[in-house]
Design a protein around this motif. Sequence first.
Motif, mmCIF file in Angstrom:
data_model
loop_
_atom_site.group_PDB
_atom_site.id
_atom_site.type_symbol
_atom_site.label_atom_id
_atom_site.label_comp_id
_atom_site.label_asym_id
_atom_site.label_seq_id
_atom_site.Cartn_x
_atom_site.Cartn_y
_atom_site.Cartn_z
ATOM 1 N N ALA A 52 38.444 36.835 23.527
ATOM 2 C CA ALA A 52 37.612 35.668 23.856
ATOM 3 C C ALA A 52 36.834 35.879 25.141
ATOM 4 C CB ALA A 52 38.478 34.423 23.972
ATOM 5 N N GLY A 53 37.378 36.670 26.070
ATOM 6 C CA GLY A 53 36.702 36.920 27.332
ATOM 7 C C GLY A 53 36.672 35.702 28.239
ATOM 8 N N LYS A 54 35.968 35.833 29.363
ATOM 9 C CA LYS A 54 35.820 34.732 30.322
ATOM 10 C C LYS A 54 34.365 34.631 30.774
ATOM 11 C CE LYS A 54 40.444 34.418 32.364
ATOM 12 N NZ LYS A 54 40.611 32.962 32.237
ATOM 13 N N LYS A 55 33.889 33.412 30.870
ATOM 14 C CA LYS A 55 32.529 33.188 31.349
ATOM 15 C C LYS A 55 32.463 33.448 32.848
ATOM 16 C CE LYS A 55 28.841 29.719 31.533
ATOM 17 N NZ LYS A 55 28.452 28.324 31.225
ATOM 18 N N VAL A 56 31.404 34.120 33.289
ATOM 19 C CA VAL A 56 31.240 34.461 34.703
ATOM 20 C C VAL A 56 30.297 33.458 35.356
ATOM 21 C CG1 VAL A 56 30.551 36.228 36.355
ATOM 22 C CG2 VAL A 56 31.551 36.905 34.154
ATOM 23 N N ASN A 57 30.820 32.739 36.343
ATOM 24 C CA ASN A 57 30.016 31.744 37.051
ATOM 25 C C ASN A 57 29.612 32.193 38.453
ATOM 26 O OD1 ASN A 57 30.127 29.663 34.979
ATOM 27 N ND2 ASN A 57 32.285 29.452 35.514
ATOM 28 N N LYS A 58 30.304 33.218 38.970
ATOM 29 C CA LYS A 58 29.987 33.746 40.299
ATOM 30 C C LYS A 58 30.089 35.262 40.287
ATOM 31 C CE LYS A 58 31.161 30.086 43.626
ATOM 32 N NZ LYS A 58 29.956 30.127 44.461
ATOM 33 N N ILE A 59 29.316 35.881 41.159
ATOM 34 C CA ILE A 59 29.424 37.316 41.380
ATOM 35 C C ILE A 59 29.600 37.565 42.869
ATOM 36 C CG2 ILE A 59 28.122 38.058 39.341
ATOM 37 C CD1 ILE A 59 25.658 38.342 41.144
ATOM 38 N N LEU A 60 30.189 38.699 43.200
ATOM 39 C CA LEU A 60 30.343 39.102 44.595
ATOM 40 C C LEU A 60 29.434 40.299 44.843
ATOM 41 C CD1 LEU A 60 31.869 38.840 47.313
ATOM 42 C CD2 LEU A 60 33.536 40.483 46.404
ATOM 43 N N VAL A 61 28.488 40.141 45.750
ATOM 44 C CA VAL A 61 27.630 41.247 46.164
ATOM 45 C C VAL A 61 28.263 41.817 47.426
ATOM 46 C CG1 VAL A 61 25.311 41.975 46.813
ATOM 47 C CG2 VAL A 61 25.622 40.070 45.213
ATOM 48 N N ALA A 62 28.749 43.071 47.345
ATOM 49 C CA ALA A 62 29.547 43.633 48.430
ATOM 50 C C ALA A 62 29.027 44.988 48.874
ATOM 51 C CB ALA A 62 31.006 43.761 47.985
ATOM 52 N N GLN A 63 29.444 45.383 50.079
ATOM 53 C CA GLN A 63 29.040 46.671 50.618
ATOM 54 C C GLN A 63 29.640 47.800 49.776
ATOM 55 O OE1 GLN A 63 32.319 46.199 54.097
ATOM 56 N NE2 GLN A 63 30.920 47.898 54.421
ATOM 57 N N ASP A 64 28.929 48.890 49.677
ATOM 58 C CA ASP A 64 29.422 50.065 48.959
ATOM 59 C C ASP A 64 30.349 50.842 49.894
ATOM 60 O OD1 ASP A 64 29.735 52.159 47.133
ATOM 61 O OD2 ASP A 64 28.111 53.278 48.093
ATOM 62 N N MET A 65 31.569 51.118 49.432
ATOM 63 C CA MET A 65 32.557 51.794 50.267
ATOM 64 C C MET A 65 32.559 53.308 50.084
ATOM 65 S SD MET A 65 33.683 49.204 51.805
ATOM 66 C CE MET A 65 34.823 50.164 52.780
#
Length: 406
Positions: free
Chosen positions: A101-114
């Motif tokens: 069924a999966g999950k709906k994505v309401n937010k994303i995290l834009v993060a620094q590349d490590m």
Amino acid sequence: MNVHEYQAKELLKRYQVPTQEGVAVGDAAAAVAAYQQIASQTGSKFAVVKAQIHAGGRGKGRMVEVPEQSGVSVVKSAEDVERVAKNILGNTLVTIQTGAAGKKVNKILVAQDMYYDGPSDRKEFYLSILLDRTKKQNVIMYSTEGGMDIEEVAHNTPEKIFKEWVAPNMALQGYQARNIAFNLGLSGEAFKNMVKFVTNLYNAYIGLDCSMLEINPLFKSADDKIIAVDCKMDLDDNAMLRHADLKEMRDKAEEDPTEVEAGEYNLNYVKLDGNVGCMVNGAGLAMATMDMIKLAGGEPANFLDVGGTANAQTVEAGFRIIMKDPNVKAILINIFGGIVRCDRVASGVIEAYKNLGNISIPIIVRLQGTNAEVAKELIENSGLKVQSAILLSEAAQLVQDAIAGK
């Protein structure tokens, strides 16, 4: 209570645990702005975009609407960020932990590349803290083989998983933190930083009343910094009285709607895949009731504990929740009248039945304990299509007949 990665990282910062920096956003325009902010701070054009859902395996997961898009992507331009954000936000992500069924994505995290320092200098570890019920102690599990394939490491090479136990009434000792850093093969500045990291992380686990805290990957940079790149955190619901501020982090959109509704009525409810709905008072009796249903040839459709103070309102709420499941072919109410009187429950069942109306599936009520005979008489004289029983064997037979369509 589960929290999102970006929320968990904010909580870790309270305990001086170094984390990957990032900005959580809910639309593509905000994602581009976050990317530009991170790029100016780090001086690197590379960043990573991560879907925020309560499930692991996002890097290997796939968006239903855009199958070529995973839940984690490295980007190197504002155009990349905008495209990835539009592919992920509002769409459904399926991972090994979400099910089909999966999950709906309401937010994303834009993060620094490590991973700016190149593959030869970086190192990924795995570390988690949870309760070992067999030893009645907290256990720190860790491995030199961190990353997306940690499940395969645990299955194929369990000798690479180390454990350190900590008594619940004691702090993590210095020699234990040093032992962890040593087993991870660290030395010099990286060794010192790992000791400090693990100590602060354990303090966060205790201070936040976590039931589970997982860092994967736990990253060693080229300059020997130790950083939590990802974090999965579960908070103990029973401890929320001590953490009123953390309640606001609950994301009900990530939870089963029926379980959320049940919680509003203080009902302990877990949806299962069977065909017989259960309403019981007491967790132990609920487990025994599910066993009885299986022995009668059925499968429990849920776990529902109404507690020791069941009344007409909670019984009606339980009915509504159970009947939302289209797979339910019969409902078994199994109540032991100790604190709560059986006649009170019977009255609640009758009232709920009348309020709901148009109930076409069989309802079996087994009442035992205080005023059980009075309750049985109330149900039988109600004129409703509710079958009553006092003995467990009677209830089992009625369930079997209901499943068979008799």
